[in-house]
Write an enzyme that holds these catalytic residues in place. Sequence first.
Site, PDB file in Angstrom:
ATOM      1  CB  ALA A  44      53.016 -72.703   1.512  1.00 59.59           C
ATOM      2  CB  SER A  45      50.956 -73.950   6.620  1.00 67.86           C
ATOM      3  OG  SER A  45      50.488 -73.419   7.824  1.00 67.86           O
ATOM      4  CB  ALA A  46      52.203 -68.236   6.532  1.00 66.03           C
TER       5      ALA A  46
END
Length: 178
Positions: free
Chosen positions: A2-4
């Site tokens: 996941a990329s924040a």
Amino acid sequence: MASATDDASDQVERLRAAGVAAERIRIDTSVGTRGARPELEAVLGDLRDGDVLVVTGLDRLASSVLHLVQVGQRLLAVGAHLRSLEEDVDTTSDGDTGVLPTLDLLAGLQRTLVSASTRAGLDAARARGRRGGRPPRLTAEAAARAQRLYDEGRSVTEIAETLDVPRTTVYGHLRRPS
């Protein structure tokens, strides 16, 4: 993976719903397209043959098409697979086996384009009278003097000492009969 952005909870939930164990989910925070991605690097470094990298979307995996191609090459090199939930890409299935080789093909195309562009730039610079590389160590007069001394039978070592340059410089400027 996941990329924040501001909140990665939606991405984490989507990954968990896709069967990714909570302890395997990594979240990266980066600023801009050139920000460091230590979690991504760690994940890519841990991948082995047969592993599957699951991402919510390709835009969360890579910051540009070139970066995506580079990630695809790394996956291909270790024999890992890619699954993107948003784009419905799954290289473990027979239908998507061409995705990673296609990314590899794009990488080759990118290298060819960069090489051609560089070559065109160098050719254009030469046409304008520019020459690349380090300037010659000896002036035209010094090179002619070195040649005269060499033709008179002086050793390269003597010539180099006389001109206060390394012997390799003298060798580079001499025209020796074949």
